[in-house]
Scaffold this motif. Structure first.
Motif, PDB file in Angstrom:
ATOM      1  N   TYR A 118      19.146  64.260  -5.798  1.00 53.29           N
ATOM      2  CA  TYR A 118      19.277  64.048  -4.358  1.00 53.29           C
ATOM      3  C   TYR A 118      20.595  63.359  -4.064  1.00 53.29           C
ATOM      4  CZ  TYR A 118      14.246  64.856  -4.134  1.00 53.29           C
ATOM      5  OH  TYR A 118      12.988  65.394  -4.235  1.00 53.29           O
ATOM      6  N   GLU A 119      21.290  63.859  -3.060  1.00 49.93           N
ATOM      7  CA  GLU A 119      22.471  63.169  -2.568  1.00 49.93           C
ATOM      8  C   GLU A 119      22.034  62.230  -1.452  1.00 49.93           C
ATOM      9  OE1 GLU A 119      26.222  65.282  -2.199  1.00 49.93           O
ATOM     10  OE2 GLU A 119      26.460  64.393  -0.208  1.00 49.93           O
ATOM     11  N   VAL A 120      22.428  60.972  -1.566  1.00 48.92           N
ATOM     12  CA  VAL A 120      22.053  59.961  -0.586  1.00 48.92           C
ATOM     13  C   VAL A 120      23.317  59.355   0.016  1.00 48.92           C
ATOM     14  CG1 VAL A 120      19.851  59.442  -1.711  1.00 48.92           C
ATOM     15  CG2 VAL A 120      21.890  58.172  -2.373  1.00 48.92           C
ATOM     16  N   THR A 121      23.182  58.772   1.188  1.00 48.94           N
ATOM     17  CA  THR A 121      24.355  58.200   1.851  1.00 48.94           C
ATOM     18  C   THR A 121      24.771  56.879   1.239  1.00 48.94           C
ATOM     19  OG1 THR A 121      22.955  57.187   3.533  1.00 48.94           O
ATOM     20  CG2 THR A 121      23.907  59.353   4.039  1.00 48.94           C
ATOM     21  N   GLY A 122      23.873  56.225   0.546  1.00 46.97           N
ATOM     22  CA  GLY A 122      24.239  54.972  -0.091  1.00 46.97           C
ATOM     23  C   GLY A 122      23.121  54.462  -0.975  1.00 46.97           C
ATOM     24  N   LEU A 123      23.503  53.607  -1.918  1.00 50.97           N
ATOM     25  CA  LEU A 123      22.564  52.926  -2.798  1.00 50.97           C
ATOM     26  C   LEU A 123      22.872  51.434  -2.732  1.00 50.97           C
ATOM     27  CD1 LEU A 123      22.736  55.444  -5.775  1.00 50.97           C
ATOM     28  CD2 LEU A 123      20.748  55.030  -4.330  1.00 50.97           C
ATOM     29  N   ASN A 124      22.084  50.635  -3.391  1.00 49.03           N
ATOM     30  CA  ASN A 124      22.246  49.187  -3.346  1.00 49.03           C
ATOM     31  C   ASN A 124      23.630  48.751  -3.851  1.00 49.03           C
ATOM     32  OD1 ASN A 124      21.272  46.559  -2.883  1.00 49.03           O
ATOM     33  ND2 ASN A 124      20.729  46.323  -5.035  1.00 49.03           N
ATOM     34  N   GLU A 125      24.220  47.809  -3.151  1.00 43.46           N
ATOM     35  CA  GLU A 125      25.500  47.208  -3.506  1.00 43.46           C
ATOM     36  C   GLU A 125      26.562  48.265  -3.786  1.00 43.46           C
ATOM     37  OE1 GLU A 125      25.070  44.096  -6.427  1.00 43.46           O
ATOM     38  OE2 GLU A 125      23.378  43.207  -5.355  1.00 43.46           O
ATOM     39  N   MET A 176      26.438  50.637  -6.151  1.00 40.28           N
ATOM     40  CA  MET A 176      25.885  51.728  -6.959  1.00 40.28           C
ATOM     41  C   MET A 176      26.229  53.097  -6.372  1.00 40.28           C
ATOM     42  SD  MET A 176      24.397  49.985  -9.171  1.00 40.28           S
ATOM     43  CE  MET A 176      24.122  48.251  -9.169  1.00 40.28           C
ATOM     44  N   ASN A 177      26.428  54.064  -7.261  1.00 41.63           N
ATOM     45  CA  ASN A 177      26.606  55.441  -6.801  1.00 41.63           C
ATOM     46  C   ASN A 177      25.710  56.427  -7.542  1.00 41.63           C
ATOM     47  OD1 ASN A 177      28.095  55.798  -9.224  1.00 41.63           O
ATOM     48  ND2 ASN A 177      29.992  55.269  -8.170  1.00 41.63           N
ATOM     49  N   VAL A 178      24.834  55.914  -8.431  1.00 40.27           N
ATOM     50  CA  VAL A 178      23.853  56.768  -9.092  1.00 40.27           C
ATOM     51  C   VAL A 178      22.669  55.896  -9.525  1.00 40.27           C
ATOM     52  CG1 VAL A 178      24.898  56.597 -11.402  1.00 40.27           C
ATOM     53  CG2 VAL A 178      23.577  58.634 -10.797  1.00 40.27           C
ATOM     54  N   GLU A 179      21.466  56.466  -9.413  1.00 31.38           N
ATOM     55  CA  GLU A 179      20.255  55.736  -9.778  1.00 31.38           C
ATOM     56  C   GLU A 179      19.237  56.725 -10.337  1.00 31.38           C
ATOM     57  OE1 GLU A 179      16.930  53.254  -7.274  1.00 31.38           O
ATOM     58  OE2 GLU A 179      19.023  52.766  -6.927  1.00 31.38           O
ATOM     59  N   LEU A 180      18.469  56.294 -11.338  1.00 37.16           N
ATOM     60  CA  LEU A 180      17.484  57.145 -12.009  1.00 37.16           C
ATOM     61  C   LEU A 180      16.085  56.585 -11.806  1.00 37.16           C
ATOM     62  CD1 LEU A 180      19.325  57.444 -15.437  1.00 37.16           C
ATOM     63  CD2 LEU A 180      19.478  58.990 -13.488  1.00 37.16           C
ATOM     64  N   GLU A 181      15.177  57.452 -11.446  1.00 38.27           N
ATOM     65  CA  GLU A 181      13.763  57.091 -11.296  1.00 38.27           C
ATOM     66  C   GLU A 181      12.984  58.054 -12.190  1.00 38.27           C
ATOM     67  OE1 GLU A 181      11.977  56.013  -7.228  1.00 38.27           O
ATOM     68  OE2 GLU A 181      11.444  58.107  -7.574  1.00 38.27           O
ATOM     69  N   ALA A 182      11.981  57.551 -12.909  1.00 38.92           N
ATOM     70  CA  ALA A 182      11.306  58.413 -13.882  1.00 38.92           C
ATOM     71  C   ALA A 182       9.827  58.136 -13.969  1.00 38.92           C
ATOM     72  CB  ALA A 182      11.947  58.221 -15.267  1.00 38.92           C
ATOM     73  N   THR A 183       9.117  59.118 -14.541  1.00 36.93           N
ATOM     74  CA  THR A 183       7.707  58.985 -14.893  1.00 36.93           C
ATOM     75  C   THR A 183       7.563  59.405 -16.346  1.00 36.93           C
ATOM     76  OG1 THR A 183       7.057  59.557 -12.636  1.00 36.93           O
ATOM     77  CG2 THR A 183       5.345  59.668 -14.330  1.00 36.93           C
ATOM     78  N   ALA A 184       6.889  58.580 -17.123  1.00 35.08           N
ATOM     79  CA  ALA A 184       6.645  58.891 -18.539  1.00 35.08           C
ATOM     80  C   ALA A 184       5.146  58.863 -18.785  1.00 35.08           C
ATOM     81  CB  ALA A 184       7.360  57.886 -19.438  1.00 35.08           C
ATOM     82  N   VAL A 185       4.690  59.702 -19.705  1.00 31.84           N
ATOM     83  CA  VAL A 185       3.265  59.744 -20.048  1.00 31.84           C
ATOM     84  C   VAL A 185       3.100  59.792 -21.561  1.00 31.84           C
ATOM     85  CG1 VAL A 185       2.550  60.897 -17.912  1.00 31.84           C
ATOM     86  CG2 VAL A 185       3.182  62.267 -19.886  1.00 31.84           C
ATOM     87  N   LYS A 186       1.966  59.292 -22.015  1.00 30.43           N
ATOM     88  CA  LYS A 186       1.618  59.442 -23.430  1.00 30.43           C
ATOM     89  C   LYS A 186       0.121  59.493 -23.569  1.00 30.43           C
ATOM     90  CE  LYS A 186       2.124  54.574 -24.716  1.00 30.43           C
ATOM     91  NZ  LYS A 186       2.663  53.661 -25.665  1.00 30.43           N
TER      92      LYS A 186
END
Length: 130
Positions: free
Chosen positions: A111-118, A120-130
Motif C-alpha cells: 500500500y502506498e500511504v501519504t505518510g508514516l510515523n516520524e 519513516m517511509n516503509v513499514e511491515l505488518e505481518a501474521t505468523a502461524v504455527k
C-alpha cells in the motif's frame, strides 16, 4: 500446522509472494504490529527507503523470533510505503531475498500511504502461524 499455497498463475513467483495461503491445524497465531526502521534505542531512522527496509526486516525478524516463531511461519505480509514506485525500484530485491532465505510463502499487499510515523517511509505488518 499445514499450509497450502494457492497460485493460479506463476508470475508472482518472481516477486516473492503467493496469491493465497490456506492454513489449517494451527496451534497458535502471532499478529505483528507494524515494524519500521526504528533503532534499538527507539530513535527513528531518516535514511533512504532501501536502508529503512533492511532495518524494518531485521526488526520484524527480531519480533518473530522473540515470540518463538520462524520467519517461514509468516503467512501474511503487508507493506506500507510512502512511494510504491520507489519501493518497487529499490527494495523488491530485498523482499525477494528475505522470502527466499526463509522459505516464506506469504500472501502480500503493498500500500502506498501519504505518510508514516516520524521519518519513516516503509513499514511491515505481518501474521505468523504455527
Amino acid at each position: 500446522m499445514k499450509k497450502t499455497v494457492i497460485n493460479p498463475w506463476q508470475w508472482q513467483d518472481e516477486l516473492g509472494y503467493v496469491q493465497a495461503v490456506e492454513v489449517s491445524d494451527v496451534t497458535s497465531t502471532l499478529y505483528i504490529s507494524g515494524q519500521a526502521a526504528v533503532n534499538a534505542d527507539g530513535t527513528a531512522s531518516n535514511a533512504d527507503m532501501r536502508t529503512q527496509f533492511k532495518l524494518a526486516i531485521q526488526n520484524l525478524k527480531t519480533v518473530v523470533e522473540q515470540a518463538g516463531y520462524n520467519c517461514s511461519d509468516i503467512v501474511r505480509l503487508t507493506i506500507y510505503s510512502t512511494s510504491s514506485k520507489e519501493f518497487m525500484s529499490t527494495c523488491i530485491d530485498l523482499l525477494k531475498d528475505f522470502a527466499r532465505e526463509h522459505d516464506m510463502k506469504q500472501a502480500l499487499s503493498l500500500y502506498e500511504v501519504t505518510g508514516l510515523n516520524e521519518t519513516m517511509n516503509v513499514e511491515l505488518e505481518a501474521t505468523a502461524v504455527k
